[in-house]
Design a protein around this motif. Sequence first.
Motif, mmCIF file in Angstrom:
data_model
loop_
_atom_site.group_PDB
_atom_site.id
_atom_site.type_symbol
_atom_site.label_atom_id
_atom_site.label_comp_id
_atom_site.label_asym_id
_atom_site.label_seq_id
_atom_site.Cartn_x
_atom_site.Cartn_y
_atom_site.Cartn_z
ATOM 1 N N TYR A 26 0.733 -1.106 -0.119
ATOM 2 C CA TYR A 26 0.044 0.151 -0.134
ATOM 3 C C TYR A 26 0.939 1.292 -0.033
ATOM 4 O O TYR A 26 1.857 1.300 0.656
ATOM 5 C CB TYR A 26 -0.955 0.161 1.348
ATOM 6 C CG TYR A 26 -1.905 -1.052 1.281
ATOM 7 C CD1 TYR A 26 -3.254 -0.826 0.803
ATOM 8 C CD2 TYR A 26 -1.734 -2.235 2.075
ATOM 9 C CE1 TYR A 26 -4.296 -1.897 1.021
ATOM 10 C CE2 TYR A 26 -2.500 -3.233 2.001
ATOM 11 C CZ TYR A 26 -3.827 -3.039 1.658
ATOM 12 O OH TYR A 26 -4.654 -4.236 1.541
ATOM 13 N N GLN A 27 0.259 2.260 -0.629
ATOM 14 C CA GLN A 27 1.155 3.640 -0.624
ATOM 15 C C GLN A 27 0.460 4.389 0.400
ATOM 16 O O GLN A 27 -0.840 4.630 0.332
ATOM 17 C CB GLN A 27 1.069 4.398 -1.835
ATOM 18 C CG GLN A 27 1.854 5.516 -1.719
ATOM 19 C CD GLN A 27 2.857 6.102 -3.135
ATOM 20 O OE1 GLN A 27 2.529 5.220 -4.092
ATOM 21 N NE2 GLN A 27 3.094 7.460 -3.348
ATOM 22 N N LEU A 28 1.162 4.985 1.543
ATOM 23 C CA LEU A 28 0.710 5.688 2.582
ATOM 24 C C LEU A 28 0.524 6.835 2.414
ATOM 25 O O LEU A 28 1.438 7.814 1.539
ATOM 26 C CB LEU A 28 1.410 5.610 3.761
ATOM 27 C CG LEU A 28 1.497 3.886 4.350
ATOM 28 C CD1 LEU A 28 2.351 3.922 5.655
ATOM 29 C CD2 LEU A 28 0.161 3.311 4.535
ATOM 30 N N TYR A 29 -0.716 7.805 2.666
ATOM 31 C CA TYR A 29 -0.773 9.270 2.650
ATOM 32 C C TYR A 29 -1.214 9.564 4.045
ATOM 33 O O TYR A 29 -2.492 9.380 4.308
ATOM 34 C CB TYR A 29 -1.717 9.531 1.611
ATOM 35 C CG TYR A 29 -1.079 9.687 0.212
ATOM 36 C CD1 TYR A 29 -0.349 10.643 -0.556
ATOM 37 C CD2 TYR A 29 -1.338 8.352 -0.691
ATOM 38 C CE1 TYR A 29 0.095 10.499 -1.806
ATOM 39 C CE2 TYR A 29 -0.567 7.973 -1.745
ATOM 40 C CZ TYR A 29 -0.195 9.376 -2.368
ATOM 41 O OH TYR A 29 0.460 9.061 -3.622
ATOM 42 N N CYS A 30 -0.319 10.164 4.910
ATOM 43 C CA CYS A 30 -0.498 10.611 6.302
ATOM 44 C C CYS A 30 -1.632 11.834 6.195
ATOM 45 O O CYS A 30 -1.419 12.783 5.472
ATOM 46 C CB CYS A 30 0.533 11.021 7.092
ATOM 47 S SG CYS A 30 1.782 9.488 6.935
ATOM 48 N N ASP A 31 -2.644 11.985 7.209
ATOM 49 C CA ASP A 31 -3.440 12.944 7.063
ATOM 50 C C ASP A 31 -4.142 13.224 5.823
ATOM 51 O O ASP A 31 -4.520 14.404 5.519
ATOM 52 C CB ASP A 31 -2.853 14.212 7.454
ATOM 53 C CG ASP A 31 -2.157 14.157 8.909
ATOM 54 O OD1 ASP A 31 -2.586 13.551 9.776
ATOM 55 O OD2 ASP A 31 -1.096 14.678 8.861
#
Length: 429
Positions: free
Chosen positions: A380-385
Amino acid sequence: MPGQRFVPSTSTENDGQTCTGFTYNGAANGTGAGACYLKNAVSNGGTQSFTPASGTAVDYVAAIMSRYYNPAGDTFSAGSTGTTSAAGASSAATTSTSSSTGTATPTVSPNQFACPANDNQTVTDSNGVSYQLSCGYDTDGGTYVQFAVNTFDDCFSYCDNTATGQGAMVCSAFTYSGGADGVGSGQCFLKNANSVSFQTSYNVDIVGAIRPEYMAVPVANPTPYGSCPGANGTIVTDGAGSQYEVGCGYDTNNGAFDVQSASVSWNDCFALCDSDTGCTAFTYSGGTNGVGAGQCFMKNFNGEAFVTGSNPSLLVAAIRYPPAASYPAPVSSTSAASSSAAGASSAAGTTSTTSSPPPAATTDVCVNQTVVTDSNGISYQLYCDSDTSGNGAFTTQGYPGGDFTQCETYCDANQCGAWVWSPYSGGGG
């Protein structure tokens, strides 16, 4: 015979009658009546060296004035039992209190210690000698001899086997200076003070070790809850019983509601965050690897995540887990856990330890726009907030404790294409 005796005169050195060294021959280890054979280097080419004794070695003790000493001419091995030469002792620098370079080479016994894994531990080397090890910290006191080594592990044998005729009468401590975390070639500086302590200035290229019986009254450990970079990704339980996950070299993603001073290290921030029930995380900014005075930036947002800062070497962040979180409790231990020459697992400090990170430890730290692979092998590619665009969720699942990695497992099971984690105020999400 150890050599010709002569009566010193009052004339200058040029007459060849100046005493430049001596050999005692008598009782074992130099204790008791015997004869002193005075030597002069002027008639021997201007220098003297240590050579093996012609008789019973233990009955001999020798000394050479430092300005006439030629270590290149030594023909004995440091570390052999007893005193060793008709003009020599068991160390090339037994009478010197200043730094000198060792040329006699003891047999280096293999050890398997490592920094930071064995930091702040009492270790026992392959010769059965115990040392308190400190990664990144020098030892105080003067150097009586130094040796070139391949790694800090070699220093143990040099300290075990290189005698000294002053101070503690043995090597009481050493400092390695060379490669980062003691890896690679460097210099080993042997100390012989009766009372030795670790200095407070951190340097990743230094490793210090002190025999416990010669340790001075200890100074408070600046990092009792763990040292960076070794503490990165671990869960620490502080003195108040609060659990934090540590990110060495990271910031956290939200702004601070308060800024407090840290006088010693990043560890000072734990008590400051504990004192405010709304504090959910902190970021320390100050000295390299969190050692030294700095500032604690206190955070109070739910769902804090680790993000890369502008000066990673000066940052340490920690995210506080709520009491209801279902993470494994740290394993209790006492201060300065011992290990053998084969090495042992690291202890986080004198009043706390680390434990295994939460489930899916490789993905539980949110670093913005990074690709992570979960425990099922799905990436998975994470995008915080951030939220995701498109239609609303086709299903939801709540957890009373845990973190966003549980969404990965739930998404895997339901063959979804994306997920969004939203934390509960009391923990979980």
